[in-house]
Design a protein around this motif. Sequence first.
Motif, PDB file in Angstrom:
ATOM      1  N   VAL B  50      29.868  38.595  46.240  1.00 57.00           N
ATOM      2  CA  VAL B  50      29.140  40.294  47.519  1.00 57.00           C
ATOM      3  C   VAL B  50      28.169  39.687  47.826  1.00 57.00           C
ATOM      4  N   PRO B  51      27.170  38.415  47.425  1.00 57.28           N
ATOM      5  CA  PRO B  51      26.076  37.891  47.774  1.00 57.28           C
ATOM      6  C   PRO B  51      26.392  37.000  49.511  1.00 57.28           C
ATOM      7  N   LYS B  52      27.271  36.491  49.746  1.00 59.88           N
ATOM      8  CA  LYS B  52      27.352  35.913  50.382  1.00 59.88           C
ATOM      9  C   LYS B  52      27.941  37.157  51.840  1.00 59.88           C
ATOM     10  N   THR B  86      29.813  46.475  50.063  1.00 61.66           N
ATOM     11  CA  THR B  86      28.232  45.815  51.474  1.00 61.66           C
ATOM     12  C   THR B  86      28.019  45.659  52.463  1.00 61.66           C
ATOM     13  N   GLY B  87      29.119  47.470  53.186  1.00 66.74           N
ATOM     14  CA  GLY B  87      28.726  47.880  54.288  1.00 66.74           C
ATOM     15  C   GLY B  87      28.766  46.922  55.571  1.00 66.74           C
ATOM     16  N   GLY B 277      29.107  25.132  49.693  1.00 64.29           N
ATOM     17  CA  GLY B 277      27.718  24.730  50.507  1.00 64.29           C
ATOM     18  C   GLY B 277      27.569  25.587  52.055  1.00 64.29           C
ATOM     19  N   HIS B 278      29.422  25.543  51.724  1.00 61.32           N
ATOM     20  CA  HIS B 278      29.874  25.872  53.608  1.00 61.32           C
ATOM     21  C   HIS B 278      29.861  27.339  53.593  1.00 61.32           C
ATOM     22  N   THR B 279      29.393  29.110  54.276  1.00 61.01           N
ATOM     23  CA  THR B 279      29.747  29.708  53.655  1.00 61.01           C
ATOM     24  C   THR B 279      29.499  30.574  55.473  1.00 61.01           C
ATOM     25  N   VAL B 280      30.200  31.559  55.543  1.00 56.22           N
ATOM     26  CA  VAL B 280      30.134  32.170  56.800  1.00 56.22           C
ATOM     27  C   VAL B 280      28.753  32.170  57.576  1.00 56.22           C
TER      28      VAL B 280
END
Lengths: 324, 317
Positions: B50-52, B86-87, B277-280
């Motif tokens: 969710v935070p991402k 999250t929208g 450490g790798h996110t969208v």
Amino acid sequence: MRTVHTVLGPVPADQLGAVAVHESLLSVLPGAEHAFDVTIDRAEIFETLAKKLTDFRNAGGGTVVDVTGMFHGRDLPLLEALSRSTGVHVVASTGMGPEELLGGYFLTPQTNPPTPWPADRFAALFGAEVTAGMAVPRVERRAPAGLVVTAVTRIGRTATDESLLRGAARTARATGVPVAVCPGDDALGDLEIVLEEGVAAERVAVAGLDRRDVARETVLAVVRRGASVVLDHVGADDDEHLTDRERADLVLALVADGHAGRVLLSTGAIGVAKGLPDDERPLAAVLEGLVPLLRSSGLDEPTVHRLVVENPRDLLTVRPGEEA
Amino acid sequence: MSRVNTVLGAIPAAELGVVAVHEHIGYGMPGSELDSTWWKIPEERYAETVPKLREFHEHGGGTFVDVTGICNGRDVDHYRSLSAKTGVHIVACTGFVGGDTALPHFARATVEYLARHFVHEITVGIGGTGARAGVIKVGVSRGGRMTALDRRIYRAAARAAVQTGVPILTHLAIDPEPAVAIFGEEGLPLDRVLFGHADDGPNSSITPHEWLLARGGRIGFDTFGYETELPDPPFWARPRKERLDHFLSLLERGHLGQLLVSADANCSPLGWPGVKGHTVNYLFTDLIPDLRDAGVDDAVITTLLVDNPADFLSIRS
């Protein structure tokens, strides 16, 4: 106390009664659960299986062993509810195979190169299902598995099939549950691989030995090696397997040769099939079909009892394993 | 009328906004669900995801295209819940990451059956969720050559794309000649295909970018952020500057209209440790600043992240 692992927990071995030792209750071809044209109606599946189990109990059956393994539709909450509702003990299995039925996680893992899993990793995966409980994927573990099963590619053993055989054998040796193998085109070779891992021959059942392509000498060689043979297509009416008359003659020959303690009988029926052909044979085909044939052929009552009650009981009884 | 299937229903392409076109909420190889090594309780899974997605939304991200194939832990109910809370628009796929991720029911199936399955998921829905797939995933199995099963899946995907108008994304664009031949035979224009992972470490040098671009294909630089500079890079990582320079060279040669970018990150990996450490959100925190530093103007960035994906994702009638 000598016990057997059932889906509802340990049961004293002498309470199993007559055992259908090599059956599939719910069998789902891997992937079929995602298919647009496959409906998995749990209530309907339950009703179908509960009727089959009740018919089995009414025919004198006490326990059904589900040999679908961990990746062919095994549904533990369903099996638990069925056992509670029908009073039939259900023994579920860990393991999988042959190679073609495995997921890519085991065959092309996200490593470079994508090396298929070796035996020790399969042993750890299957072993945890006995020591920590059978997996409801990504949710929880339930009761310990009662046996470990694997299968070999029909046209011949692949490298991964061999890893599965060794992993299953190590699981049996370490945990004390038995191992059941559906062989490929070399039943004795498959058995030898299992035995090389140090599991006692009496803890090994080789299934599918009432196939027409299996020579009588092979069946004899398996029992002389000390393993059990499972004649697991009782009641089958097809070109691939013996008829019940031929099967009864094979049983009588094995008994006459002194191998009554190494013979197991089953229907190999599928209670509910998804993504596979249905198989309508009743679980009671051994008790209501083959056993009367054996009796009328002169098999005595203690030997009948031995085949359908004592042999499965002895096989399924969990022995103290190396790590137990 | 432009339409794109999201997990919460069709939306107009104008609503997509900034699109991350090749991503995963969570990916695992088939069978990984049996290995409790990777299990996470649901609280943990939401806490990782969710935070991402909220950060993605706060950066101005509009749409997250999840290309987790049918047997890889695709979880459309989960995506619906995440999208609603999250929208962020989430587009789910039908199809397979590669033949080696198709379980026996599909591995044994005919082209006709696979095509019917894909069309069903695009026009009727995925399982009992009611959500319709917005893209079709195909790919090359491990080993670098298209297998017979890969080819059946590509052909079925092409037929489903022609019939329904949704586009195809590929996992890997190596060995593309059979793929291009199949798409041609099935009458699918190559601008309906995003040839993906054209930028990763092991495959970028053996992917014929110009050959695909000349035939009208779209090229995915969709593993941005998998860099050899990471503390524990995966085997498909590539030096950051090398990838960026490669991308800029294609822009300079005038291929802007055929390029798409993404990060191929996992919010919460299912059957592997993931890459820490790798996110969208690399798209916002690293890629856009890198492009600006290289002198790429905002109109080009908007084309890459908004206009190109909108054109690609719109169901073509």
